[in-house]
Design an enzyme around this catalytic site. Structure first.
Site, PDB file in Angstrom:
ATOM      1  N   SER A 198     -10.504  -0.220   2.691  1.00 46.71           N
ATOM      2  CA  SER A 198      -9.790  -0.352   3.965  1.00 46.71           C
ATOM      3  C   SER A 198      -9.407   1.028   4.474  1.00 46.71           C
ATOM      4  O   SER A 198      -8.744   1.788   3.759  1.00 46.71           O
ATOM      5  CB  SER A 198      -8.501  -1.138   3.783  1.00 46.71           C
ATOM      6  OG  SER A 198      -8.770  -2.403   3.275  1.00 46.71           O
ATOM      7  N   ARG A 248       0.831  -1.214   0.000  1.00 48.00           N
ATOM      8  CA  ARG A 248       0.000   0.000   0.000  1.00 48.00           C
ATOM      9  C   ARG A 248       0.870   1.271   0.000  1.00 48.00           C
ATOM     10  O   ARG A 248       0.558   2.261   0.642  1.00 48.00           O
ATOM     11  CB  ARG A 248      -0.909   0.041   1.233  1.00 48.00           C
ATOM     12  CG  ARG A 248      -2.000  -0.977   1.248  1.00 48.00           C
ATOM     13  CD  ARG A 248      -2.994  -0.699   0.115  1.00 48.00           C
ATOM     14  NE  ARG A 248      -4.243  -1.408   0.311  1.00 48.00           N
ATOM     15  CZ  ARG A 248      -4.479  -2.663  -0.037  1.00 48.00           C
ATOM     16  NH1 ARG A 248      -3.523  -3.369  -0.623  1.00 48.00           N
ATOM     17  NH2 ARG A 248      -5.651  -3.220   0.170  1.00 48.00           N
ATOM     18  N   GLU A 287      -4.840   4.266   5.924  1.00 47.86           N
ATOM     19  CA  GLU A 287      -4.313   4.289   4.554  1.00 47.86           C
ATOM     20  C   GLU A 287      -5.066   5.309   3.702  1.00 47.86           C
ATOM     21  O   GLU A 287      -4.722   5.560   2.562  1.00 47.86           O
ATOM     22  CB  GLU A 287      -4.311   2.890   3.935  1.00 47.86           C
ATOM     23  CG  GLU A 287      -5.649   2.346   3.537  1.00 47.86           C
ATOM     24  CD  GLU A 287      -5.540   1.344   2.397  1.00 47.86           C
ATOM     25  OE1 GLU A 287      -4.790   1.638   1.462  1.00 47.86           O
ATOM     26  OE2 GLU A 287      -6.209   0.307   2.450  1.00 47.86           O
TER      27      GLU A 287
END
Ligand code: EPU
Length: 356
Positions: free
Chosen positions: A249, A164, A351
């Site tokens: 997420s 990520r 994130e």
């Protein structure tokens, strides 16, 4: 190009908060992006470059100019016996691009089906799901430097991809705009027993993919079966941003030292972990812990306060059920992070890009 004032951003980001941009303009071609950059020095207010808005949380209206990059086009650059090289413009919808490739038997991104957002955002956070990261198939990324207006093509290695993570979230953050992305994809056949392109192996080992294919009564999957299985798993587990606002997420899965895992397992024997895949192994002493498990253990799964909530199917995802503000979501995220630190001593990291 139109410069509009006081534009609602509700439909321009997947969390769906009712926030406004003071000014809003959409760039549909590289030339339009360049033109806007040339005017940049005359714009004495904050500028935000927006793609599909699938990884962003607005905590208030944006006091400056939002420039939406919306260039379109998919081009087959090179066509070999066993693979293709294909370029997609930043403004292409990610999942439409996956469908386009699956329809043509170009494999490599079928496991990344149904991820919300645009092609241009894929390399920034190196989108990943079901055992595949987009960095596995990206050949290069074409960018324009905001300061100079110069175009550059970054190779896969130059993108410094990680979990990520990429150079676009670090050294190049706020310095470049992604114009398009070039992928190298393998050709596969539509016939399960066709051996012509038999060297490609679908990535089926993650989670429930095989189980899902069994339920679909598929024994030897073709590429469209793999996409369908992934879509079904995602539809079951993850909220559709069109129905409940979210940015996928909200947190990354934390990476911790193995010795911390071992000591935590004395108190929490069921704590799951993933060994990092060997070729991506930074250090064999590190393991990844599913944040979803940590959050669930702290009692947050399915929690809801007014219209801000933790998704009941995947607690890694925070949800705006309608009227939640960015601050509501951020407060909830902070409470979750605090409780995970208190219980496990592990610091979760968001994130999602928070615009405050
Ligand atoms: N788990 C729970 N409770 C739950 C759900 C999951 O404890 O309610 C635990 C289980 O141990 C499960 C593990 O979490 O085995 C992993 O769950 P899952 O397979 O759903 O994956 P994840 O690690 O939680 C990551 C990505 C997702 C991606 C899935 C599937 C991150 C931050 N998230 O989640 O990406 O879809 O894998 O590959 O790495 C996204 O980025 O928006 C996203 C949804």
């Amino acid at each position: 190009m139109h410069l509009d004032q006081k534009v609602s951003l509700k439909t321009h980001h997947t969390f769906g908060m009712e926030v406004e941009a003071r000014y809003f303009v959409e760039a549909k071609t590289h030339t339009e992006v360049l033109t806007l950059l040339n005017y940049r020095h005359m714009i004495h207010m904050p500028i935000l470059f927006l793609g599909g808005g699938s990884n962003i949380l607005f905590t208030r209206s944006f006091p400056g100019i939002v420039i939406k990059i919306n260039s379109k086009g998919i081009e087959l650059k090179e066509d070999y016996d066993d693979h293709v090289v294909v370029t997609a413009e930043a403004g292409e919808n990610w999942d439409d691009f996956v469908q386009y490739c699956v329809d043509r038997g170009w494999a490599g991104i079928e496991n990344l089906s149904l991820i919300p957002g645009k092609v241009g955002a894929a390399p920034i956070q190196n989108i990943g799901a079901y055992g595949v990261e987009v960095s596995d198939v990206i050949q290069s990324v074409q960018v324009i430097e905001i300061e100079t207006g110069k175009q550059k093509r970054l190779t896969n290695a130059e993108c410094q991809f990680g979990y990520r993570d990429s150079i676009f979230k670090n050294a190049l953050k706020g310095k470049v705009i992604i114009l398009n992305v070039t992928f190298k994809l393998q050709k596969v056949s539509d016939l399960p027993d066709d051996k012509v392109f038999g060297s490609y192996h679908f990535r089926l080992d993650y989670g429930d993919i095989r189980g899902e294919l069994e339920q679909m009564a598929v024994t030897i999957p073709v590429i469209s079966d793999v996409r369908e299985a992934i879509c079904q798993i995602r539809r079951r587990k993850l909220p559709d941003p069109a129905i409940a606002g979210n940015a996928g997420s909200f947190f990354k899965n934390p990476v911790i030292e193995k010795k911390l895992l071992i000591s935590l397992q004395e108190r929490f024997p069921a704590m799951p972990f993933y060994q990092q895949v060997p070729e991506k192994l930074v250090s064999s002493d590190l393991v990844k812990i599913p944040a979803a498990w940590l959050i669930e253990q702290c009692g947050w799964k399915g929690y809801r306060i007014h219209d801000a909530g933790v998704h009941p199917g995947q607690p890694l995802v925070l949800v705006n059920y309608g009227t939640a503000t960015g601050t509501d979501i951020l407060e909830l995220a902070n409470q979750i992070m605090d409780s995970v630190v208190q219980k496990f001593g592990i610091q979760l990291e968001p994130e999602v890009n928070v615009i405050s």
